[in-house]
Design an enzyme around this catalytic site. Structure first.
Site, mmCIF file in Angstrom:
data_model
loop_
_atom_site.group_PDB
_atom_site.id
_atom_site.type_symbol
_atom_site.label_atom_id
_atom_site.label_comp_id
_atom_site.label_asym_id
_atom_site.label_seq_id
_atom_site.Cartn_x
_atom_site.Cartn_y
_atom_site.Cartn_z
ATOM 1 N N GLU A 206 0.818 -1.215 0.000
ATOM 2 C CA GLU A 206 0.000 0.000 0.000
ATOM 3 C C GLU A 206 0.847 1.258 0.000
ATOM 4 O OE1 GLU A 206 -3.502 0.114 2.419
ATOM 5 O OE2 GLU A 206 -3.515 -2.042 2.670
ATOM 6 N N LYS A 338 -15.953 -0.879 3.768
ATOM 7 C CA LYS A 338 -15.321 -1.229 2.484
ATOM 8 C C LYS A 338 -16.396 -1.814 1.572
ATOM 9 C CE LYS A 338 -10.812 -2.814 4.280
ATOM 10 N NZ LYS A 338 -10.135 -4.024 4.796
HETATM 11 C C1 2PG Z 1 -7.228 -3.670 5.727
HETATM 12 C C2 2PG Z 1 -6.923 -3.446 4.264
HETATM 13 C C3 2PG Z 1 -6.284 -2.108 4.014
HETATM 14 P P1 2PG Z 1 -6.798 -5.537 2.745
HETATM 15 O O1 2PG Z 1 -6.963 -4.738 6.282
HETATM 16 O O2 2PG Z 1 -7.780 -2.783 6.354
HETATM 17 O O3 2PG Z 1 -5.135 -1.901 4.783
HETATM 18 O O4 2PG Z 1 -6.135 -4.476 3.740
HETATM 19 O O5 2PG Z 1 -7.401 -4.787 1.637
HETATM 20 O O6 2PG Z 1 -5.681 -6.436 2.326
HETATM 21 O O7 2PG Z 1 -7.841 -6.269 3.559
HETATM 22 MG MG MG Z 2 -7.909 -4.067 8.200
#
Ligand code: 2PG
Ligand code: MG
Length: 428
Positions: A206, A338
């Site tokens: 990231e 998300k």
């Molecule tokens: C999280 C995300 C972003 P990932 O765990 O919050 O840092 O990671 O998209 O791999 O779940």
């Molecule tokens: Mg996370």
């Protein structure tokens, strides 16, 4: 003018890890067009909408030919004639078409790209930026306070240290632009002191520095030094936020700390984190315990919830019902939002609404696999979410989002972009 959907087109594009992903383009009968790309996680919760891949040998099994075909075929057929301005009806049709609880038939990736593209199409039709379209009726817009990664770790950096995201929040910044400026200085300083110590090994998934540290604590020490070295007061101007992503290294209450080469139980992990909260200027901790450890999560929240944001990511997977369950059990006090974890914008909004009704804070978040798509910035501003997590302050899939926020601030006519009042945050 008609808001009727004419067609959906799917195409395969590539994400920040060089993996295939799905872009959907929606065309309305009027000629207006909306487009969005699905992101992808690496540290995922088991309750997430399924990120459907083709398997096989091509591109490590990550190809999305079936998902693209679904958009061009049955999804396009299903959406034809629907009203793009009725997001709930569109998303209900997508959910019914998929027909599974976890979006495994068509794939959460095909669905979220489509759901977001429909919103973009409707906003284009209304001749409004998406944030303004989503926030219609409101005139109190503000920019989200950035939460920005300085060191990567965990699943995003070969498990070099256990903690996945070592982040900063410019808690003392007056504007969105100032928060970015301050973080840019901290990021630069972190790179400089790592180089001086011979520890700079490039960047992780990231965009945060690859953590060539011997322990999690060393990373925390360097983070404090970077804040100070950039001229800020730790905890006052700039504070620390961590994503432990404990689901990734824990099962049934046993956690494997690879940096320390030892195993701890839920109490051991909680005690370590509580010690860090005492010792370092930490204002937020995400997924401190695993998704299968709700009692320990509740105990941790009871011990730390009045000092820090206890953020649920893998633990709730942007699900309104999981948020409700966590709240009932006393676990966590902040929801990470998300869209691709749940698969449609309507369900994403439902999770956000639920978290608000229950008195939780919320943070809109990107994934570790990202693209130039900036939809989440518009969601944060349009829905009035006070915080935004996008990874680090490098790599253009990250900077595209931070930069989009600057454009929104300018459109709002707000010098630098107003943030929610400091006193409205838990640390205010
Ligand atoms: C999280 C995300 C972003 P990932 O765990 O919050 O840092 O990671 O998209 O791999 O779940
Ligand atoms: Mg996370």
């Amino acid at each position: 003018m008609s808001v009727e959907i004419k067609t959906a087109k799917g195409r395969r594009v590539w994400d920040s890890r060089g993996r295939p992903t799905i872009e959907t383009e929606i065309e309305l009968v009027s000629g207006a067009v909306g487009r969005a790309i699905a992101p992808a996680g690496a540290s995922t919760g088991s309750g997430e909408a399924v990120d459907k891949r083709d398997g096989g040998d091509t591109f490590g099994g990550f190809d999305v030919k079936a998902g693209v075909a679904a958009v061009n075929g049955e999804i396009a057929n299903c959406l034809r004639g629907l009203d793009a301005s009725d997001q709930e009806q569109v998303d209900a049709a997508l959910i019914e078409l998929d027909g599974t609880a976890n979006k495994s038939r068509l794939g959460g990736n095909a669905l979220i790209a489509t759901s977001m593209a429909v919103a973009h199409g409707a906003a284009a039709e209304a001749e409004l930026p998406l944030w303004q379209y989503l926030g219609k009726g409101r005139d109190d817009f503000f920019l989200p306070l950035p939460e920005i990664q300085i060191f990567g770790g965990g699943a995003h950096a070969g498990r070099r240290v256990d903690v996945q995201d070592f982040m900063v929040i410019a808690t003392g910044a007056k504007t969105y632009e100032q928060a970015l400026e301050w973080t840019a200085e901290v990021y630069r300083c972190a790179g400089r002191i790592m180089t001086e110590a011979g520890l700079n090994q490039g960047v992780a998934d990231e965009g945060g520095y690859w953590p060539a540290f011997v322990s999690n604590e060393q990373a925390l020490d360097y983070l404090v030094r970077a804040i100070e070295g950039a001229g800020f007061i730790p905890g006052e101007d700039v504070a620390i936020s961590l994503d432990i992503a404990a689901t990734d290294f824990g099962k049934a209450g046993r956690y494997q700390l690879s940096a320390d080469k030892r195993e701890v139980d839920s109490d051991g992990l909680s005690e370590m984190l509580l010690r860090w909260i005492e010792r370092y200027p930490i204002v937020a901790i995400e997924d401190p315990l695993g998704e299968d450890d709700p009692e320990a999560m509740a105990a941790f929240t009871a011990a730390a919830g009045d000092k820090v944001e206890v953020i649920a990511d893998d633990f709730i997977c942007t699900s309104a019902s999981r948020i409700e369950e966590a709240h009932r059990g006393g676990a966590c006090n902040t929801a990470l939002i998300k869209p691709n974890q749940v698969g449609t914008l309507t369900e994403t909004k439902a999770a956000l609404d639920r978290s608000r009704q229950l008195g939780w804070e919320s943070i809109v978040s990107a994934r570790s696999g990202e693209t130039e798509d900036t939809t989440i910035v518009h969601l944060a501003v349009g829905w009035g979410v006070k915080q935004l997590k996008v990874g680090s302050f490098s790599r253009s899939e990250r900077m595209a989002k931070w930069n989009e926020g600057l454009r929104v601030a300018e459109t709002l006519g707000q010098q630098g972009g107003r943030l929610a009042p400091r006193k409205s945050f838990p640390w205010g």
